[in-house]
Design an enzyme around this catalytic site. Structure first.
Site, PDB file in Angstrom:
ATOM      1  N   CYS A   1       0.795  -1.337   0.194  1.00 60.87           N
ATOM      2  CA  CYS A   1       0.064  -0.027   0.021  1.00 60.87           C
ATOM      3  C   CYS A   1       0.895   1.496  -0.027  1.00 60.87           C
ATOM      4  O   CYS A   1       0.593   2.285  -0.753  1.00 60.87           O
ATOM      5  CB  CYS A   1      -0.988   0.086   1.148  1.00 60.87           C
ATOM      6  SG  CYS A   1      -0.357  -0.496   2.710  1.00 60.87           S
TER       7      CYS A   1
ATOM      8  N   ASP B   1      -2.712  -8.092  -4.160  1.00 61.57           N
ATOM      9  CA  ASP B   1      -2.971  -6.799  -3.200  1.00 61.57           C
ATOM     10  C   ASP B   1      -3.673  -5.673  -4.132  1.00 61.57           C
ATOM     11  O   ASP B   1      -3.249  -5.340  -5.174  1.00 61.57           O
ATOM     12  CB  ASP B   1      -1.834  -6.413  -2.753  1.00 61.57           C
ATOM     13  CG  ASP B   1      -1.926  -5.632  -1.528  1.00 61.57           C
ATOM     14  OD1 ASP B   1      -2.946  -5.514  -0.961  1.00 61.57           O
ATOM     15  OD2 ASP B   1      -1.019  -5.083  -1.063  1.00 61.57           O
TER      16      ASP B   1
ATOM     17  N   LYS C   1     -12.072  -3.630   9.310  1.00 59.90           N
ATOM     18  CA  LYS C   1     -11.571  -4.567   8.028  1.00 59.90           C
ATOM     19  C   LYS C   1     -12.926  -5.506   8.225  1.00 59.90           C
ATOM     20  O   LYS C   1     -13.430  -5.791   9.303  1.00 59.90           O
ATOM     21  CB  LYS C   1     -10.461  -5.033   7.899  1.00 59.90           C
ATOM     22  CG  LYS C   1     -10.107  -6.194   9.024  1.00 59.90           C
ATOM     23  CD  LYS C   1      -8.899  -6.897   8.763  1.00 59.90           C
ATOM     24  CE  LYS C   1      -8.593  -7.840   9.983  1.00 59.90           C
ATOM     25  NZ  LYS C   1      -7.250  -8.757   9.698  1.00 59.90           N
TER      26      LYS C   1
ATOM     27  N   ARG D   1       7.008 -11.199   5.616  1.00 62.28           N
ATOM     28  CA  ARG D   1       6.651 -10.985   7.141  1.00 62.28           C
ATOM     29  C   ARG D   1       7.657 -11.652   8.201  1.00 62.28           C
ATOM     30  O   ARG D   1       7.857 -12.839   7.729  1.00 62.28           O
ATOM     31  CB  ARG D   1       5.188 -11.352   6.939  1.00 62.28           C
ATOM     32  CG  ARG D   1       4.095 -10.572   6.350  1.00 62.28           C
ATOM     33  CD  ARG D   1       3.727  -9.199   6.860  1.00 62.28           C
ATOM     34  NE  ARG D   1       3.142  -8.549   5.515  1.00 62.28           N
ATOM     35  CZ  ARG D   1       1.745  -8.887   5.791  1.00 62.28           C
ATOM     36  NH1 ARG D   1       1.097  -9.565   6.330  1.00 62.28           N
ATOM     37  NH2 ARG D   1       1.093  -8.114   4.508  1.00 62.28           N
TER      38      ARG D   1
ATOM     39  N   HIS E   1      -8.444  -1.140   0.837  1.00 61.88           N
ATOM     40  CA  HIS E   1      -7.441  -2.337   0.661  1.00 61.88           C
ATOM     41  C   HIS E   1      -8.378  -3.468   0.506  1.00 61.88           C
ATOM     42  O   HIS E   1      -9.292  -3.708   1.230  1.00 61.88           O
ATOM     43  CB  HIS E   1      -6.394  -2.547   1.759  1.00 61.88           C
ATOM     44  CG  HIS E   1      -5.713  -1.338   2.518  1.00 61.88           C
ATOM     45  ND1 HIS E   1      -4.435  -1.174   2.396  1.00 61.88           N
ATOM     46  CD2 HIS E   1      -5.999  -0.294   3.122  1.00 61.88           C
ATOM     47  CE1 HIS E   1      -4.097  -0.234   2.889  1.00 61.88           C
ATOM     48  NE2 HIS E   1      -4.871   0.641   3.235  1.00 61.88           N
TER      49      HIS E   1
ATOM     50  N   HIS F   1      -5.741  -1.623  -4.124  1.00 61.31           N
ATOM     51  CA  HIS F   1      -6.305  -0.664  -3.525  1.00 61.31           C
ATOM     52  C   HIS F   1      -7.264   0.119  -4.466  1.00 61.31           C
ATOM     53  O   HIS F   1      -6.930   0.750  -5.412  1.00 61.31           O
ATOM     54  CB  HIS F   1      -5.033   0.280  -3.059  1.00 61.31           C
ATOM     55  CG  HIS F   1      -3.982  -0.633  -2.040  1.00 61.31           C
ATOM     56  ND1 HIS F   1      -3.078  -1.324  -2.596  1.00 61.31           N
ATOM     57  CD2 HIS F   1      -4.180  -0.776  -0.960  1.00 61.31           C
ATOM     58  CE1 HIS F   1      -2.559  -1.856  -1.455  1.00 61.31           C
ATOM     59  NE2 HIS F   1      -3.139  -1.576  -0.576  1.00 61.31           N
TER      60      HIS F   1
ATOM     61  N   GLN G   1       0.649 -11.882  -2.593  1.00 64.13           N
ATOM     62  CA  GLN G   1      -0.935 -11.278  -2.481  1.00 64.13           C
ATOM     63  C   GLN G   1      -1.525 -10.693  -3.810  1.00 64.13           C
ATOM     64  O   GLN G   1      -0.560 -10.228  -4.493  1.00 64.13           O
ATOM     65  CB  GLN G   1      -0.691 -10.107  -1.325  1.00 64.13           C
ATOM     66  CG  GLN G   1      -0.503 -10.454   0.060  1.00 64.13           C
ATOM     67  CD  GLN G   1      -0.553  -9.361   0.916  1.00 64.13           C
ATOM     68  OE1 GLN G   1      -0.250  -8.241   0.849  1.00 64.13           O
ATOM     69  NE2 GLN G   1      -1.510  -9.531   2.107  1.00 64.13           N
TER      70      GLN G   1
END
Length: 658
Positions: A351, A400, A485, A380, A531, A402, A398
């Site tokens: 992000c 991912d 979330k 991570r 997200h 946005h 991911q």
């Protein structure tokens, strides 16, 4: 006649005598193991007071099971100290489906020791010992527990956040009174005791024989490798013997489906020790599944209006201070690397970099919603003890995305993303799920933003989730530091729940990065950032799918979709011609032309979990046909080749299971 008081019991007012216990309010109902008094769990020996609101807590409820299991953990600790007088006590909390207790002993426990401990536990249980609560001062506790160094250390945590200081410590000490629970025999003598907040079941008899010790593991005290390594015994306990048996049956089925075992058997992926824990490699067959998923989700994002972007794997660490990930998420990030005198970090999320793409030029309201998507890998710093196959790794790929939207567009975008997510899950055969709404809790120092921002963001997510008609479960305290979330909790084929996709409302990063767009009236406004990760993590998703399907993937995901098995070598060329026709249509095929005898080839085909096995012998060749053998062992003979190809193609295109 004793004085009367008025209490509310399960919603109804009742007049009872002073000194009445919670247990006496539910006398005759053996399913009630503790009570909730004014919102707090209490032992059934707890004396109720005027105006108390009392609710029964049954043994089959979540709280009731936790109390049953924690009481069983005490019985385990008592048994350990009976058989190992030198054992020092650590922590023994209830956990999902069971409990554990940590011990410092001279020699590590062996799996064979569990039988002896179970026998000692059963004797304690049969004695019908009661759990008696006793309030003590810190000084008295330290004196009484002077031979228990770990317990004395826990006494020092009282008044702080014990659970953060040591996993499971919340069952021992808290901000209130310090208490010890004594196990008392029927003749009134004290058998054993332990530092504990409680509550507990009234008698060990309630445990019955519906418990089992499962395994032994090593665990560092308070989770730090700098501390002594203790021996952890895991166990489980259930309301009845039948419940225990059902659980053990589920475990056996879960073992059969374990993706780590299936990954090796089906040659999908592995975890080379040379790479380090939590870093998988995908073999060619596993790579097929991964590629199919990547191709699917790229195409779906483009269909849903997303633009594909790419960002680096490392960045100057100042970027993550701007985003707020340092220090709010620093424990999940790998340590800094020195590059030319500057600290760089492996990215743990995309992000912040997507924000830089948004910020690269001026934006207009006409561009919103602006949807950016990346299929990228993040890293991570997961602790070794929590790594578990593909479902908990250090390298996370991911899908991912946005979405940058106006505040007015936020609810519509959340609905758009939720519909996208649910459609994806159905395409992969996961159609049993519920939603979880993660919000901020009272520990506001862990979160960024004003109360007003959190209320507005939470309402948007809650309204969309409620309108979906799906079950919605609250998760207070589970929000990201930057906003609430929604997560989709999917149930697999044997009823286990997995967190999959997430949708997060972020009002903080746009502010921290100074993101703006020009509104219709010419003013500069701040967008909202949504997200979303549809798979969540491709590694975790593959692990879950492997277990959901027990390795027997739907045809479109199967690494090998059709396996050809000739009855004899003479028919290999004919069958290979059929496979070539399928290959030309994009079907993944293999021919078993090994020297194995035909029955063994069929057994091998069954073990490989290939959806379609095509067999050819003399009758098939003469008729221009093949015989189908399906994964369940059923067979269909003499199918014309054109019909066989059509059936296989239809199964692939419809994403059906066979």
């Amino acid at each position: 006649m004793s004085a009367q008081i008025t209490v509310t019991v399960a919603g109804s007012e009742r007049s009872v005598s002073e000194q009445t216990t919670a247990g006496e309010l539910f006398e005759g109902d053996r399913s009630v193991v503790v009570a909730r008094v004014n919102g707090q769990l209490r032992d059934l020996f707890h004396v109720v007071a005027e105006g108390d609101d009392v609710e029964p807590v049954t043994v089959d409820s979540e709280d009731g099971l936790a109390v049953l299991r924690h009481s069983t953990a005490h019985v385990l600790a008592q048994a350990v100290q009976q058989l190992h007088a030198d054992a020092k006590l650590g922590i023994g909390p209830p956990v999902r489906d069971g409990f554990y207790y940590d011990f410092d002993v001279e020699a590590p426990f062996h799996p064979d020791d569990l039988k002896a401990l179970e026998k000692a536990m059963q004797k304690i249980i049969n004695e019908g010992q009661t759990f008696v609560r006793r309030v003590v001062t810190d000084a008295d506790a330290l004196e009484e527990l002077k031979d228990e160094p770990y317990k004395c250390e826990l006494v020092g945590l009282k008044g702080g956040n014990a659970e953060e200081a040591a996993e499971g410590a919340g069952v021992e000490v808290g901000a209130g009174e310090l208490t010890i629970y004594d196990n008392v025999r029927r003749d009134g003598t004290r058998a054993w005791g332990d530092l504990c907040r409680g509550p507990h079941i009234p008698s060990t008899k309630l445990i019955g024989n519906a418990f089992k010790l499962m395994r032994v593991a090593a665990a560092y005290w308070r989770g730090s490798e700098k501390n002594p390594q203790l021996q952890r015994i895991y166990g489980t306990a259930w309301p009845t013997k039948d419940d225990l048996k059902a659980y053990l049956d589920r475990l056996a089925e879960a073992e059969r489906r374990d993706h780590r075992r299936l990954g090796a058997e089906l040659d999908l992926f592995s975890f080379p020790t040379e790479l380090g824990p939590g870093l998988p490699v995908f073999h060619p067959k596993g790579g097929v599944i991964k590629r199919e998923m990547e191709d699917y989700v790229r195409a779906r994002h483009i269909e849903e209006g997303f633009q594909y972007v790419g960002t680096p794997h490392i960045s100057k660490e100042e970027l993550f201070y701007t985003s707020g990930h340092l220090p709010y998420y620093s424990q999940g990030m790998f340590p800094p690397m020195d590059v030319d005198g500057q600290n760089y970090r492996l990215k743990a999320m995309s992000c912040p970099m997507h924000n830089l793409i948004y910020k690269s030029r001026q934006r207009s309201y006409r561009e919103l919603p602006l949807r950016l998507f990346e299929f990228g890998t993040v890293y991570r710093d997961e602790k070794s003890g929590v790594l578990q196959g593909l479902t908990r790794v250090r390298m996370i790929t991911q899908d991912d995305s946005h979405s940058y939207v106006t505040k007015e567009e936020a609810a519509g975008e959340v609905k758009h993303l939720l519909d996208f997510v649910l459609g994806l899950l159905k395409d992969f055969g996961l159609d049993d799920y519920y939603l979880e709404l993660s919000t901020r809790d009272d520990a506001k120092d862990k979160f960024i933003g004003s109360d007003e921002q959190w209320v507005a963001a939470t309402k948007v997510l809650e309204d969309v989730a409620t309108a979906s008609g799906l079950e919605l479960v609250p998760d207070p305290g589970g929000a990201a530091y930057y906003g609430p979330k929604i997560s989709v909790q999917a149930r697999d084929a044997i009823g286990r729940t997995w967190q999959m996709s997430t949708i997060q409302y972020d009002f903080n990063q746009p502010e921290r990065f100074g993101l703006e767009y020009q509104a219709a009236d010419g003013s500069r406004e701040q967008p909202v950032m949504i997200h979303s990760a549809k798979f969540g993590s491709i590694e975790r998703f593959i692990g879950v799918l492997t277990e959901h399907y027990a390795g027997a993937f739907p045809v479109w995901l199967s690494p090998v979709q059709v396996l050809g098995v000739p009855v004899a070598e003479d028919y290999a060329d004919y069958l290979n011609d059929v496979l070539n026709r399928l290959r030309a249509k994009g079907v993944r095929v293999e021919l078993d032309d090994s020297d194995d005898r035909f029955p063994k080839k069929i057994r091998n085909a069954s073990k490989s979990k290939v959806p379609f096995t095509l067999i050819a012998g003399e009758d098939d060749r003469a008729a221009g046909a093949v015989s189908f053998r399906y994964r369940d062992g059923s067979q269909k003979n003499g199918v014309p080749v054109d019909d066989a190809i059509a059936e296989i193609r239809a199964a692939i295109e419809s994403r059906t299971q066979v």
